[in-house]
Design a protein around this motif. Structure first.
Motif, PDB file in Angstrom:
ATOM      1  N   ILE A  90      43.080  24.405  48.389  1.00  0.00           N
ATOM      2  CA  ILE A  90      42.415  25.166  47.314  1.00  0.00           C
ATOM      3  C   ILE A  90      43.085  26.521  47.091  1.00  0.00           C
ATOM      4  O   ILE A  90      42.518  27.394  46.441  1.00  0.00           O
ATOM      5  N   LYS A  91      44.290  26.675  47.624  1.00  0.00           N
ATOM      6  CA  LYS A  91      45.003  27.942  47.460  1.00  0.00           C
ATOM      7  C   LYS A  91      45.143  28.301  45.977  1.00  0.00           C
ATOM      8  O   LYS A  91      44.957  29.456  45.586  1.00  0.00           O
ATOM      9  N   ASP A  92      45.454  27.313  45.153  1.00  0.00           N
ATOM     10  CA  ASP A  92      45.604  27.572  43.714  1.00  0.00           C
ATOM     11  C   ASP A  92      44.267  27.915  43.072  1.00  0.00           C
ATOM     12  O   ASP A  92      44.205  28.721  42.142  1.00  0.00           O
ATOM     13  N   ILE A  93      43.188  27.284  43.546  1.00  0.00           N
ATOM     14  CA  ILE A  93      41.858  27.595  43.016  1.00  0.00           C
ATOM     15  C   ILE A  93      41.510  29.052  43.293  1.00  0.00           C
ATOM     16  O   ILE A  93      40.999  29.773  42.425  1.00  0.00           O
ATOM     17  N   ILE A  94      41.776  29.508  44.517  1.00  0.00           N
ATOM     18  CA  ILE A  94      41.487  30.890  44.884  1.00  0.00           C
ATOM     19  C   ILE A  94      42.281  31.852  44.005  1.00  0.00           C
ATOM     20  O   ILE A  94      41.734  32.817  43.468  1.00  0.00           O
ATOM     21  N   LYS A  95      43.570  31.566  43.829  1.00  0.00           N
ATOM     22  CA  LYS A  95      44.419  32.421  42.997  1.00  0.00           C
ATOM     23  C   LYS A  95      43.901  32.467  41.564  1.00  0.00           C
ATOM     24  O   LYS A  95      43.739  33.543  40.974  1.00  0.00           O
ATOM     25  N   ASP A  96      43.620  31.278  40.981  1.00  0.00           N
ATOM     26  CA  ASP A  96      43.153  31.221  39.596  1.00  0.00           C
ATOM     27  C   ASP A  96      41.775  31.857  39.432  1.00  0.00           C
ATOM     28  O   ASP A  96      41.491  32.487  38.404  1.00  0.00           O
ATOM     29  N   SER A  97      40.911  31.677  40.440  1.00  0.00           N
ATOM     30  CA  SER A  97      39.559  32.241  40.351  1.00  0.00           C
ATOM     31  C   SER A  97      39.598  33.763  40.329  1.00  0.00           C
ATOM     32  O   SER A  97      38.921  34.398  39.506  1.00  0.00           O
ATOM     33  N   PHE A  98      40.392  34.357  41.222  1.00  0.00           N
ATOM     34  CA  PHE A  98      40.483  35.815  41.230  1.00  0.00           C
ATOM     35  C   PHE A  98      41.168  36.336  39.964  1.00  0.00           C
ATOM     36  O   PHE A  98      40.790  37.378  39.424  1.00  0.00           O
ATOM     37  N   GLU A  99      42.175  35.605  39.486  1.00  0.00           N
ATOM     38  CA  GLU A  99      42.842  36.011  38.243  1.00  0.00           C
ATOM     39  C   GLU A  99      41.856  35.959  37.074  1.00  0.00           C
ATOM     40  O   GLU A  99      41.813  36.871  36.241  1.00  0.00           O
TER      41      GLU A  99
END
Length: 463
Positions: A90-99
């Motif tokens: 979920i690394k990409d989810i975390i990045k996209d969520s914070f962005e």
């Protein structure tokens, strides 16, 4: 169906986040099945499928007649590796969520605080004053306190769809709460956050509010992303997961395609009062849906008292005039659909204020001209094409949010068949959007899109 899988994975992910964030710890019992159904707004089969997947993946154990038990233990090394693998996925989810938070929270947060009553402001200030500084020992606990403040603040918009989105974004990531390596400057950092929040809540300056919220999102986004990169550096994901938002829960809006089509045919006088509709199988074939979907559409039309079904005969149209029909507009279910459409449109309008300028500044001239030329050749220019272009140039989180909001547009299309709006002005504005896009007049494009939404919304709300 994809919708069913999406729903059970939404519940699966939500429970897993609570396990990883120590909401449920080793040997804890999960809530009862009815309680989980109520919490996530889904049916029993969806929750069962989520629990079965959690059991298969080794996070819970289930026995017939008893509540599920958490068997995941942070302290077991092999399970720690399972946690790291899950985090990598979920690394990409975390990045996209914070962005996404950094993009939209400052603007919507500013509106929410401007929209708040004195009593609401007093309530959130009291919550900030009682920031649990003494019990904050790591970054995850601090972020959790901050997220709870966000949830309260955004609730001031009185928009349940926005509330659901904010909660989904905030809790779509693991807060890394178990790892002692994840320490911070303790009370000093917590005190700084408390001071910043008080300043945000007490200032009258929209500029300060926006920039302060953006700063908080950026700071803690970087902190979490850096930590995730560090802990997962030797653990490539087997398969990256995508952001999930399932605001509709078990609602399947495909049947509204059929409802809207039949209503449009009545408005166009293809059907008149007393006419018999085609059979269920013929309707299914006409709209390329299942017979089950066709039956549900007919059930909705009966609820709206647009048709009446007679055994052995079929379904007959019972109404001639749909425009400005007070009885239809006062139907309880239609009123609920109108409110949901208005909430979704309000949220989309807020996203547009931020994302339209951001995307139009970043796309190339070639991309823009290609879109304009393709759109001018369409027989009818819908804003849906424009929205798909805009949100197709954003991250996965924002695109998923838009696609979910797009489903609500069917209610707008449906309800607009019942009300009169300034169609000439809407058409004029749509043509002007294409002209403004060609000239790359971003502020005018943003204004025209908002004007179209406002015209449609105003026509509906006046009824």
């Amino acid at each position: 169906m994809d919708q069913d899988r999406k729903l059970y994975m939404y519940v699966y992910r939500s429970i897993l986040v609570d396990i990883f964030n120590n909401i449920y710890i080793y040997n804890d019992k999960l809530p009862t099945l009815p309680k989980l159904c109520d919490t996530y707004g889904v049916g029993r089969n969806t929750v069962r499928n989520a629990l079965l997947r959690l059991q298969k993946d080794g996070y819970i154990s289930m026995q017939r007649g008893a509540r599920a038990t958490v068997v995941f233990n942070h302290d077991v090394e092999t399970l720690h590796q399972q946690y790291v693998q899950s985090l990598a996925e979920i690394k990409d989810i975390i990045k996209d969520s914070f962005e996404t938070m950094e993009y939209i929270f400052p603007y919507i947060g500013t509106l929410a605080l401007k929209n708040a009553s004195k009593e609401q402001m007093d309530m959130i200030l009291d919550k900030v004053d009682n920031f649990d500084i003494d019990n904050i020992h790591n970054e995850a606990q601090l972020i959790k306190e901050l997220f709870e403040i966000y949830e309260v603040g955004f609730s001031f918009m009185n928009n349940p769809i926005l509330d659901d989105l904010v909660t989904t974004i905030l809790y779509s990531m693991y807060l890394l709460s178990y790892n002692e390596k994840n320490k911070l400057g303790g009370k000093i950092s917590a005190k700084n956050i408390q001071t910043t929040l008080k300043m945000i809540l007490k200032t009258k300056s929209s500029f300060i509010i926006k920039n302060s919220i953006a700063g908080l999102c950026h700071t803690y986004g970087k902190m979490v992303n850096d930590y995730v990169a560090e802990i997962c550096q030797d653990m490539p994901p087997v398969k990256s997961k995508e952001f999930i938002w399932a605001v509709h829960r078990e609602e399947d809006y495909l049947y509204m395609k059929v409802v809207a089509g039949i209503v449009a045919d009545i408005n166009n006088h293809l059907y008149k009062k007393g006419d018999l509709l085609p059979s269920i199988s013929q309707i299914a074939q006409q709209y390329n849906v299942s017979e089950r979907t066709s039956r549900r559409a007919l059930e909705a039309l009966r609820d709206y008292r647009i048709i009446q079904t007679f055994n052995g005969i079929g379904s007959k149209i019972t109404i001639n005039v749909l425009k400005n029909n007070k009885r239809l507009l006062n139907n309880a279910k239609i009123k609920n659909h109108i409110q949901a459409y208005c909430n979704a449109s309000q949220l989309l309008s807020m996203l547009n204020e931020v994302m339209i300028p951001k995307v139009l500044k970043s796309v190339t001239d070639e991309e823009l001209i290609e879109f304009v030329n393709k759109t001018r050749n369409l027989e009818y220019f819908s804003l849906v094409e424009f929205y798909r272009f805009i949100y197709g140039h954003t991250n996965n989180c924002l695109y998923t949010i838009y696609k979910e909001l797009e489903k609500f547009q069917v209610w707008g299309h449906f309800v607009n068949m019942f009300v009169e709006c300034d169609k000439e002005q809407v058409y004029y504005n749509k043509q002007n959007i294409l002209d403004a896009l060609e000239k790359r007049n971003i502020s005018l494009v943003t204004k025209l899109v908002k004007d179209i939404t406002d015209i449609s919304m105003q026509s509906i709300l006046e009824k």
